[in-house]
Design a protein around this motif. Structure first.
Motif, PDB file in Angstrom:
ATOM      1  N   LEU A   1       1.075  -1.182  -0.151  1.00 58.59           N
ATOM      2  CA  LEU A   1      -0.014  -0.267  -0.021  1.00 58.59           C
ATOM      3  C   LEU A   1       0.695   1.205   0.013  1.00 58.59           C
ATOM      4  N   PRO A   2       0.706   2.177  -1.806  1.00 57.66           N
ATOM      5  CA  PRO A   2       1.606   3.588  -1.146  1.00 57.66           C
ATOM      6  C   PRO A   2       1.603   4.405   0.004  1.00 57.66           C
ATOM      7  N   LYS A   3       2.269   5.291  -0.155  1.00 63.22           N
ATOM      8  CA  LYS A   3       1.710   6.253   0.945  1.00 63.22           C
ATOM      9  C   LYS A   3       0.498   7.172   0.991  1.00 63.22           C
ATOM     10  N   SER A   4       0.431   7.362  -0.364  1.00 63.31           N
ATOM     11  CA  SER A   4      -0.599   8.701  -0.969  1.00 63.31           C
ATOM     12  C   SER A   4      -1.962   7.471  -0.794  1.00 63.31           C
ATOM     13  N   GLY A   5      -3.108   8.029  -0.533  1.00 64.80           N
ATOM     14  CA  GLY A   5      -4.193   7.529  -0.512  1.00 64.80           C
ATOM     15  C   GLY A   5      -5.256   7.758   0.186  1.00 64.80           C
ATOM     16  N   ASP A   6      -6.418   6.847   0.471  1.00 59.75           N
ATOM     17  CA  ASP A   6      -6.899   6.606   1.481  1.00 59.75           C
ATOM     18  C   ASP A   6      -8.014   5.801   1.285  1.00 59.75           C
TER      19      ASP A   6
ATOM     20  N   ARG B   1     -10.494   1.364  -1.389  1.00 56.89           N
ATOM     21  CA  ARG B   1      -9.054   2.008  -1.148  1.00 56.89           C
ATOM     22  C   ARG B   1      -8.984   2.252  -2.289  1.00 56.89           C
TER      23      ARG B   1
ATOM     24  N   THR C   1      -5.371   4.539  -4.473  1.00 59.18           N
ATOM     25  CA  THR C   1      -4.552   4.795  -3.632  1.00 59.18           C
ATOM     26  C   THR C   1      -3.680   5.273  -5.074  1.00 59.18           C
ATOM     27  N   CYS C   2      -2.385   6.064  -5.717  1.00 55.31           N
ATOM     28  CA  CYS C   2      -1.856   6.035  -6.278  1.00 55.31           C
ATOM     29  C   CYS C   2      -0.308   5.472  -6.611  1.00 55.31           C
ATOM     30  N   HIS C   3       0.416   5.246  -7.685  1.00 54.95           N
ATOM     31  CA  HIS C   3       1.001   4.286  -7.961  1.00 54.95           C
ATOM     32  C   HIS C   3       1.476   5.694  -9.229  1.00 54.95           C
TER      33      HIS C   3
END
Length: 80
Positions: free
Chosen positions: A7-12, A25, A27-29
């Motif tokens: 799970l990346p640091k940015s997202g919700d 979820r 998430t930005c990749h």
């Protein structure tokens, strides 16, 4: 089975109004140029969608354009 990515640091994470441990979820990749939307029940991913970075402004515009001008409908449960 798909590739498991941390799970990346940015997202919700958003909870489904129906409950039952359903979540979405987002998430930005950046390394892949995608935003991933995944649907979860408990700890199991049931579906995912990889949105190209170039489509993100159109998604934002679609969400911003949504309006809720009508009061939400309240459903009453039948009494036993």
């Amino acid at each position: 089975m798909g590739e498991l990515v941390a799970l990346p640091k940015s997202g919700d994470v958003f909870e489904d109004v129906r409950g039952d441990d359903r979540t979405m979820r987002v998430t930005c990749h950046p390394m892949r140029g995608t935003v991933v939307v995944s649907l979860w029940v408990d700890k199991i991913c049931r579906a995912s969608f990889q949105l190209a970075e170039g489509d993100l402004p159109r998604l934002r515009a679609a969400l911003d354009a949504m309006e809720f001008n009508v009061a939400p409908m309240v459903v009453k449960e039948a009494s036993a």
